[in-house]
Design an enzyme around this catalytic site. Structure first.
Site, PDB file in Angstrom:
ATOM      1  CG  ASN A  38     -28.440  96.442  23.775  1.00 44.50           C
ATOM      2  OD1 ASN A  38     -28.613  96.445  22.551  1.00 44.50           O
ATOM      3  ND2 ASN A  38     -28.097  95.368  24.441  1.00 44.50           N
ATOM      4  CD  GLU A 171     -19.407  81.558   9.664  1.00 46.65           C
ATOM      5  OE1 GLU A 171     -20.177  82.205  10.400  1.00 46.65           O
ATOM      6  OE2 GLU A 171     -18.228  81.892   9.465  1.00 46.65           O
TER       7      GLU A 171
HETATM    8  P1  FAD Z   1     -26.113  93.574  15.908  1.00 44.89           P
HETATM    9  O1  FAD Z   1     -24.690  93.303  16.138  1.00 44.89           O
HETATM   10  O2  FAD Z   1     -27.004  92.428  15.610  1.00 44.89           O
HETATM   11  O3  FAD Z   1     -26.662  94.358  17.201  1.00 44.89           O
HETATM   12  C1  FAD Z   1     -27.970  94.812  17.351  1.00 44.89           C
HETATM   13  C2  FAD Z   1     -28.195  95.155  18.818  1.00 44.89           C
HETATM   14  O4  FAD Z   1     -29.463  95.779  18.962  1.00 44.89           O
HETATM   15  C3  FAD Z   1     -28.206  93.933  19.737  1.00 44.89           C
HETATM   16  O5  FAD Z   1     -27.461  94.213  20.895  1.00 44.89           O
HETATM   17  C4  FAD Z   1     -29.683  93.752  20.082  1.00 44.89           C
HETATM   18  O6  FAD Z   1     -29.889  93.164  21.365  1.00 44.89           O
HETATM   19  C5  FAD Z   1     -30.165  95.192  20.063  1.00 44.89           C
HETATM   20  N1  FAD Z   1     -31.595  95.325  19.797  1.00 44.89           N
HETATM   21  C6  FAD Z   1     -32.307  94.730  18.807  1.00 44.89           C
HETATM   22  N2  FAD Z   1     -33.588  95.129  18.848  1.00 44.89           N
HETATM   23  C7  FAD Z   1     -33.689  95.979  19.897  1.00 44.89           C
HETATM   24  C8  FAD Z   1     -34.766  96.745  20.440  1.00 44.89           C
HETATM   25  N3  FAD Z   1     -35.996  96.716  19.891  1.00 44.89           N
HETATM   26  N4  FAD Z   1     -34.511  97.512  21.504  1.00 44.89           N
HETATM   27  C9  FAD Z   1     -33.263  97.574  22.062  1.00 44.89           C
HETATM   28  N5  FAD Z   1     -32.221  96.884  21.590  1.00 44.89           N
HETATM   29  C10 FAD Z   1     -32.430  96.103  20.516  1.00 44.89           C
HETATM   30  N6  FAD Z   1     -20.415  89.384   9.692  1.00 44.89           N
HETATM   31  C11 FAD Z   1     -19.074  89.447   9.482  1.00 44.89           C
HETATM   32  O7  FAD Z   1     -18.561  90.509   9.087  1.00 44.89           O
HETATM   33  N7  FAD Z   1     -18.270  88.374   9.715  1.00 44.89           N
HETATM   34  C12 FAD Z   1     -18.749  87.206  10.189  1.00 44.89           C
HETATM   35  O8  FAD Z   1     -17.992  86.255  10.399  1.00 44.89           O
HETATM   36  C13 FAD Z   1     -20.137  87.098  10.450  1.00 44.89           C
HETATM   37  N8  FAD Z   1     -20.659  85.968  10.967  1.00 44.89           N
HETATM   38  C14 FAD Z   1     -21.992  85.916  11.282  1.00 44.89           C
HETATM   39  C15 FAD Z   1     -22.486  84.749  11.876  1.00 44.89           C
HETATM   40  C16 FAD Z   1     -23.833  84.670  12.203  1.00 44.89           C
HETATM   41  C17 FAD Z   1     -24.350  83.411  12.856  1.00 44.89           C
HETATM   42  C18 FAD Z   1     -24.700  85.762  11.924  1.00 44.89           C
HETATM   43  C19 FAD Z   1     -26.162  85.668  12.290  1.00 44.89           C
HETATM   44  C20 FAD Z   1     -24.210  86.911  11.333  1.00 44.89           C
HETATM   45  C21 FAD Z   1     -22.861  87.002  11.004  1.00 44.89           C
HETATM   46  N9  FAD Z   1     -22.321  88.152  10.428  1.00 44.89           N
HETATM   47  C22 FAD Z   1     -20.962  88.244  10.172  1.00 44.89           C
HETATM   48  C23 FAD Z   1     -23.167  89.333  10.186  1.00 44.89           C
HETATM   49  C24 FAD Z   1     -23.018  90.300  11.385  1.00 44.89           C
HETATM   50  O9  FAD Z   1     -23.183  89.602  12.595  1.00 44.89           O
HETATM   51  C25 FAD Z   1     -24.005  91.452  11.319  1.00 44.89           C
HETATM   52  O10 FAD Z   1     -23.878  92.089  10.072  1.00 44.89           O
HETATM   53  C26 FAD Z   1     -23.727  92.434  12.451  1.00 44.89           C
HETATM   54  O11 FAD Z   1     -24.030  91.829  13.697  1.00 44.89           O
HETATM   55  C27 FAD Z   1     -24.533  93.716  12.306  1.00 44.89           C
HETATM   56  O12 FAD Z   1     -24.197  94.567  13.367  1.00 44.89           O
HETATM   57  P2  FAD Z   1     -25.293  95.555  13.961  1.00 44.89           P
HETATM   58  O13 FAD Z   1     -24.569  96.431  14.921  1.00 44.89           O
HETATM   59  O14 FAD Z   1     -26.057  96.194  12.860  1.00 44.89           O
HETATM   60  O15 FAD Z   1     -26.320  94.613  14.726  1.00 44.89           O
HETATM   61  P1  NAD Z   2     -28.152  85.051   3.272  1.00 45.04           P
HETATM   62  O1  NAD Z   2     -29.267  85.859   2.743  1.00 45.04           O
HETATM   63  O2  NAD Z   2     -26.775  85.440   2.904  1.00 45.04           O
HETATM   64  O3  NAD Z   2     -28.324  83.519   2.857  1.00 45.04           O
HETATM   65  C1  NAD Z   2     -29.586  82.891   2.896  1.00 45.04           C
HETATM   66  C2  NAD Z   2     -29.575  81.675   1.993  1.00 45.04           C
HETATM   67  O4  NAD Z   2     -30.835  81.045   2.095  1.00 45.04           O
HETATM   68  C3  NAD Z   2     -29.343  82.008   0.526  1.00 45.04           C
HETATM   69  O5  NAD Z   2     -28.337  81.184   0.009  1.00 45.04           O
HETATM   70  C4  NAD Z   2     -30.703  81.735  -0.108  1.00 45.04           C
HETATM   71  O6  NAD Z   2     -30.596  81.284  -1.457  1.00 45.04           O
HETATM   72  C5  NAD Z   2     -31.266  80.664   0.808  1.00 45.04           C
HETATM   73  N1  NAD Z   2     -32.729  80.597   0.769  1.00 45.04           N
HETATM   74  C6  NAD Z   2     -33.604  81.634   0.827  1.00 45.04           C
HETATM   75  N2  NAD Z   2     -34.879  81.181   0.719  1.00 45.04           N
HETATM   76  C7  NAD Z   2     -34.800  79.831   0.613  1.00 45.04           C
HETATM   77  C8  NAD Z   2     -35.765  78.804   0.493  1.00 45.04           C
HETATM   78  N3  NAD Z   2     -37.077  79.071   0.437  1.00 45.04           N
HETATM   79  N4  NAD Z   2     -35.327  77.527   0.418  1.00 45.04           N
HETATM   80  C9  NAD Z   2     -34.003  77.226   0.490  1.00 45.04           C
HETATM   81  N5  NAD Z   2     -33.051  78.158   0.581  1.00 45.04           N
HETATM   82  C10 NAD Z   2     -33.437  79.454   0.656  1.00 45.04           C
HETATM   83  O7  NAD Z   2     -28.348  85.037   4.874  1.00 45.04           O
HETATM   84  P2  NAD Z   2     -27.291  84.633   6.012  1.00 45.04           P
HETATM   85  O8  NAD Z   2     -26.532  83.423   5.624  1.00 45.04           O
HETATM   86  O9  NAD Z   2     -28.066  84.620   7.269  1.00 45.04           O
HETATM   87  O10 NAD Z   2     -26.287  85.851   6.039  1.00 45.04           O
HETATM   88  C11 NAD Z   2     -26.747  87.163   6.405  1.00 45.04           C
HETATM   89  C12 NAD Z   2     -25.620  88.160   6.285  1.00 45.04           C
HETATM   90  O11 NAD Z   2     -24.631  87.896   7.283  1.00 45.04           O
HETATM   91  C13 NAD Z   2     -24.906  88.080   4.928  1.00 45.04           C
HETATM   92  O12 NAD Z   2     -24.592  89.378   4.522  1.00 45.04           O
HETATM   93  C14 NAD Z   2     -23.647  87.341   5.237  1.00 45.04           C
HETATM   94  O13 NAD Z   2     -22.597  87.763   4.382  1.00 45.04           O
HETATM   95  C15 NAD Z   2     -23.375  87.736   6.677  1.00 45.04           C
HETATM   96  N6  NAD Z   2     -22.628  86.638   7.311  1.00 45.04           N
HETATM   97  C16 NAD Z   2     -21.283  86.631   7.120  1.00 45.04           C
HETATM   98  C17 NAD Z   2     -20.547  85.601   7.655  1.00 45.04           C
HETATM   99  C18 NAD Z   2     -19.047  85.605   7.440  1.00 45.04           C
HETATM  100  O14 NAD Z   2     -18.522  86.561   6.907  1.00 45.04           O
HETATM  101  N7  NAD Z   2     -18.345  84.592   7.874  1.00 45.04           N
HETATM  102  C19 NAD Z   2     -21.169  84.573   8.383  1.00 45.04           C
HETATM  103  C20 NAD Z   2     -22.560  84.605   8.546  1.00 45.04           C
HETATM  104  C21 NAD Z   2     -23.282  85.647   7.985  1.00 45.04           C
END
Ligand code: FAD
Ligand code: NAD
Length: 403
Positions: A38, A171
């Site tokens: 990582n 969010e």
């Molecule tokens: P990640 O959890 O992103 O982990 C990737 C890891 O790889 C990290 O530790 C990173 O440091 C490491 N890494 C990256 N590149 C490299 C590299 N080149 N070399 C070494 N290490 C590297 N999903 C939900 O189900 N519920 C939610 O409420 C929700 N809320 C979210 C809120 C936000 C703000 C965001 C951005 C996403 C949210 N998601 C949610 C989506 C969810 O976070 C992702 O789908 C999830 O993190 C994916 O898990 P992952 O293990 O694939 O990657």
């Molecule tokens: P997303 O792709 O789900 O949403 C991006 C949004 O940006 C879309 O509504 C799209 O229409 C809009 N968009 C794209 N291009 C645009 C433009 N040119 N102008 C204006 N609007 C534009 O991406 P995300 O919100 O980062 O979510 C990524 C993933 O993480 C999703 O699968 C989501 O379900 C997951 N996630 C889940 C939670 C949760 O479960 N609480 C919270 C955060 C993220």
């Protein structure tokens, strides 16, 4: 000479941490060497990054030392950045060394996707990891301090513009609705001056999600000062703000954050994998096509929901479930047994709208709003901590603060 097979896991996110943890539980130490690579020595809760970016939680709450969860005597921990996977040589190239593998798990997560929108890379902030989220928090606070100390006050310098009204964007503005009043009090600034504006290209925020829940989210956020600009496509980004819609309207802001989409980690493309929108379309056993010994998980994997004819959204929930199937399948490969197929079990979706509000669906479609939904969101977050690190981690990092 060491003849044990070597399993190398790339990325310590939800998928990588849970896969490593499960491999430790399922395999005897004599059966295989396990290596976890990582970028940092910590794992972070990607699902809490919007809170770090808004400044409603301290970044240290969202990160966990990897060695607190994964026993370094059992798993070799390497803190380095992955550059490329050389499949022919069964080798991972890191910034500072190389590592060979017999079995590889790619779980490097997502990268923000700007879809090539002009100026976005240069002028917008991204909620990508702990560092980029802290930068947003600091930048917002700097805007307030700067405004207070400047003679010629420009009100738009306090505007926070969020591009993309998906779950991350919604969010994030929910957290900003909590944070901005705090900053107004701290810097003695009228709450009517700073604006929080979310810009969404689709006719509605959270496109495709339950309409009633979306209406609830909008009403709740608008009542706390968030403005939505729906059906407004961002055409480009400049240092002044977003250029939006057919009329190329400039919306000025001092802070511009892009939450308009994500794609798989660029290491996949650099390693020559065939990609679908930046991700590897995995087989039903989560292996990359044509690869006997490479699994691709979490946000790097394009996993089709055959019933609905579209991919499952990239979520932490799915990433953790991938981890279970992957660990089972690596064990099956080591034991020359048949592999299992990944079957997604949908536990629902809950989105936070600030500290005390949320909305979503759970238990196969039951809708939740307000405090019950906010409590459920905390249960989901805490459950993950419990699964990862037991009671200790839950007590150390859990969201146990009262409303
Ligand atoms: P990640 O959890 O992103 O982990 C990737 C890891 O790889 C990290 O530790 C990173 O440091 C490491 N890494 C990256 N590149 C490299 C590299 N080149 N070399 C070494 N290490 C590297 N999903 C939900 O189900 N519920 C939610 O409420 C929700 N809320 C979210 C809120 C936000 C703000 C965001 C951005 C996403 C949210 N998601 C949610 C989506 C969810 O976070 C992702 O789908 C999830 O993190 C994916 O898990 P992952 O293990 O694939 O990657
Ligand atoms: P997303 O792709 O789900 O949403 C991006 C949004 O940006 C879309 O509504 C799209 O229409 C809009 N968009 C794209 N291009 C645009 C433009 N040119 N102008 C204006 N609007 C534009 O991406 P995300 O919100 O980062 O979510 C990524 C993933 O993480 C999703 O699968 C989501 O379900 C997951 N996630 C889940 C939670 C949760 O479960 N609480 C919270 C955060 C993220």
């Amino acid at each position: 000479m060491n003849s044990k097979p070597k399993i190398v896991v790339l990325g310590a996110g939800y998928a990588g941490m849970m896969t490593t943890k499960k491999l430790m539980q399922k395999l005897h130490p004599e059966e295989a060497d396990i290596v976890l690579i990582n970028k940092h020595n910590y794992h972070y809760q990607t699902t809490w990054l919007h809170e770090v970016a808004a400044g409603t939680i301290n970044h240290n709450l969202a990160r966990i030392m990897i060695s607190d969860i994964i026993d370094p005597n059992r798993v070799r921990l390497i803190y380095d950045s992955v550059v490329e996977v050389k499949r022919e040589q069964q080798q991972v190239v890191l910034e500072n060394s190389e590592v060979n593998y017999d079995y590889l798990v790619i779980s490097l997560g997502f990268e923000t996707n700007t879809f090539g929108i002009k100026g976005m890379e240069e002028h917008a902030f991204f909620i990508q990891d702990i560092d980029s989220s802290q930068l947003i928090r600091e930048h917002i606070e700097y805007q307030f301090a700067q405004y207070k100390n400047s003679e010629a006050k420009e009100d738009h310098s306090l505007t926070i513009l969020v591009g993309g009204g998906g779950f991350t964007g919604v969010e994030f503005v929910g957290e900003l609705a909590e944070r901005v009043p705090q900053l107004c009090r701290k810097y003695d600034i009228d709450r009517n001056i700073p604006k929080i504006i979310n810009v969404e290209a689709s006719p509605s925020i959270l496109p495709g999600f339950d309409e009633e829940l979306v209406a609830y989210a909008k009403k709740s956020l608008e009542s706390r000062g968030v403005e939505f600009r729906e059906g407004a496509k961002i055409q480009s980004c400049t240092k002044e703000g977003f250029i939006v819609g057919e009329g190329n309207e400039l919306i000025k802001a001092g802070t511009v954050v892009w939450t308009g989409g994500v794609t798989g980690n660029s290491v996949l493309g650099n390693s020559g994998f065939e990609l679908t929108r930046g991700k590897v379309t995995v087989n039903s056993d989560l292996r990359a096509p044509g690869e006997e010994n490479i699994f691709v998980l979490g946000d790097c994997a394009w996993v089709m929901n055959e019933k609905e004819g579209r991919p499952y959204p990239p979520t932490a929930q799915a990433a953790m479930q991938h981890a279970t199937t992957c660990a089972n399948n690596i064990k099956a490969l080591l034991h020359h047994q048949p592999l299992e197929n990944f079957v997604f079990s949908d536990k629902g979706t809950v989105a936070s709208l600030g500290v005390t509000d949320a909305m979503g669906t759970v238990f196969g479609g039951t809708k939740l709003y307000g405090k019950p939904a906010a409590a459920m969101k905390k249960v989901v977050d805490n459950r993950y901590l419990f699964l990862l690190g037991g009671l200790n981690l839950f007590l150390k990092k859990g969201k146990i603060r009262p409303f």
